[in-house]
Design a protein around this motif. Structure first.
Motif, PDB file in Angstrom:
ATOM      1  N   THR A  60       4.164  57.798 -15.316  1.00  0.00           N
ATOM      2  CA  THR A  60       4.860  56.608 -15.817  1.00  0.00           C
ATOM      3  C   THR A  60       3.870  55.588 -16.374  1.00  0.00           C
ATOM      4  O   THR A  60       4.130  54.944 -17.396  1.00  0.00           O
ATOM      5  CB  THR A  60       5.689  55.968 -14.687  1.00  0.00           C
ATOM      6  OG1 THR A  60       6.645  56.916 -14.208  1.00  0.00           O
ATOM      7  CG2 THR A  60       6.415  54.727 -15.187  1.00  0.00           C
TER       8      THR A  60
ATOM      9  N   GLN B 159       1.384  57.870 -19.269  1.00  0.00           N
ATOM     10  CA  GLN B 159       2.050  58.692 -20.286  1.00  0.00           C
ATOM     11  C   GLN B 159       1.212  59.926 -20.638  1.00  0.00           C
ATOM     12  O   GLN B 159       1.116  60.321 -21.801  1.00  0.00           O
ATOM     13  CB  GLN B 159       2.337  57.865 -21.555  1.00  0.00           C
ATOM     14  CG  GLN B 159       3.282  56.704 -21.338  1.00  0.00           C
ATOM     15  CD  GLN B 159       4.654  57.156 -20.840  1.00  0.00           C
ATOM     16  OE1 GLN B 159       5.274  58.020 -21.437  1.00  0.00           O
ATOM     17  NE2 GLN B 159       5.094  56.586 -19.722  1.00  0.00           N
TER      18      GLN B 159
ATOM     19  N   GLN C 125       4.176  61.444 -10.480  1.00  0.00           N
ATOM     20  CA  GLN C 125       5.214  60.731 -11.216  1.00  0.00           C
ATOM     21  C   GLN C 125       4.806  59.284 -11.480  1.00  0.00           C
ATOM     22  O   GLN C 125       5.045  58.752 -12.577  1.00  0.00           O
ATOM     23  CB  GLN C 125       6.525  60.775 -10.437  1.00  0.00           C
ATOM     24  CG  GLN C 125       7.127  62.170 -10.325  1.00  0.00           C
ATOM     25  CD  GLN C 125       8.306  62.219  -9.371  1.00  0.00           C
ATOM     26  OE1 GLN C 125       8.462  61.357  -8.510  1.00  0.00           O
ATOM     27  NE2 GLN C 125       9.137  63.242  -9.514  1.00  0.00           N
TER      28      GLN C 125
END
Length: 220
Positions: free
Chosen positions: A184, A187, A180
């Motif tokens: 972030t 992308q 995650q």
């Protein structure tokens, strides 16, 4: 300049190393929780088998709660409740506690099933040969019952390893949390999740293959 995986991607080799370290953290929290949870679960399973009414009325409902309530709710509630009762636990400690109890709740039924898989005439025969209760458990119940429920235990272990990803909600940087973070920043969800999935496969596949080999060896 950092090397990248591809010309069009911001994913670097350092990011791959970051995911690898997170995979080791996933393995560590899973191995610790599964090991302790298995020992506790075997004890709970024996208590459920031998405890009769007392265990049915006390221990069984508690284990049912941990089996029934979603793991993510258990993690969040415990992590926020622990400081109130004076427990100073970081996300790793909280995750180990809940994953261990969750594992023990699942293993308890597996262990009880293993004991019940050994026929009573066989156990009576062992006792008639002069074996004590604990010798009967060690030399008769454990080998026969353990083999009978070993595939179920492997399923529990692999499931807990995958469920350890939920500890990420507490801030512990395991494989999913690391993914995650990188998604972030870069992308690149498809690339990163594919690599994370490959790491999960690399952690789980050897266990399932080794378990399959053991079952074949026992069947001979």
């Amino acid at each position: 300049m950092q090397e990248t995986i591809s010309f069009f991607s911001g994913f670097t080799l350092n990011d791959l190393w970051f995911l690898g370290e997170a995979a080791l953290r996933t393995l560590w929290i899973s191995a610790l929780s599964i090991s302790i949870g298995t020992v506790l679960g075997c004890a709970f399973g024996w208590m459920l088998y031998e405890g009769k009414l007392a265990a049915t009325l006390t221990l069984a409902p508690v284990l049912d709660v941990f089996r029934s309530v979603p793991l993510i709710i258990q993690l969040v509630l415990f992590y926020n409740f622990a400081p109130i009762v004076g427990l100073d636990l970081d996300p790793f400690g909280s995750g180990v506690v809940i994953l261990t109890i969750y594992t023990s709740a699942l293993v308890a039924n597996v262990a009880r099933g293993g004991i019940e898989a050994v026929e009573r005439p066989m156990r009576r025969a062992a006792r008639s040969l002069g074996m004590s209760y604990w010798q009967d458990m060690r030399y008769v119940v454990l080998p026969i019952g353990g083999r009978a429920v070993f595939p179920a235990w492997v399923g529990v272990a692999l499931g807990v390893m995958k469920d350890s990803a939920l500890v990420s909600v507490l801030g512990y940087v395991e494989l999913l949390k690391a993914s995650q973070i990188l998604i972030t920043r870069t992308q690149e969800p498809f690339l990163i999740l594919t690599i994370a999935g490959a790491f999960y496969f690399a952690l789980s596949f050897p266990i399932s293959r080794y378990a399959a080999k053991l079952e074949k060896r026992w069947a001979q």
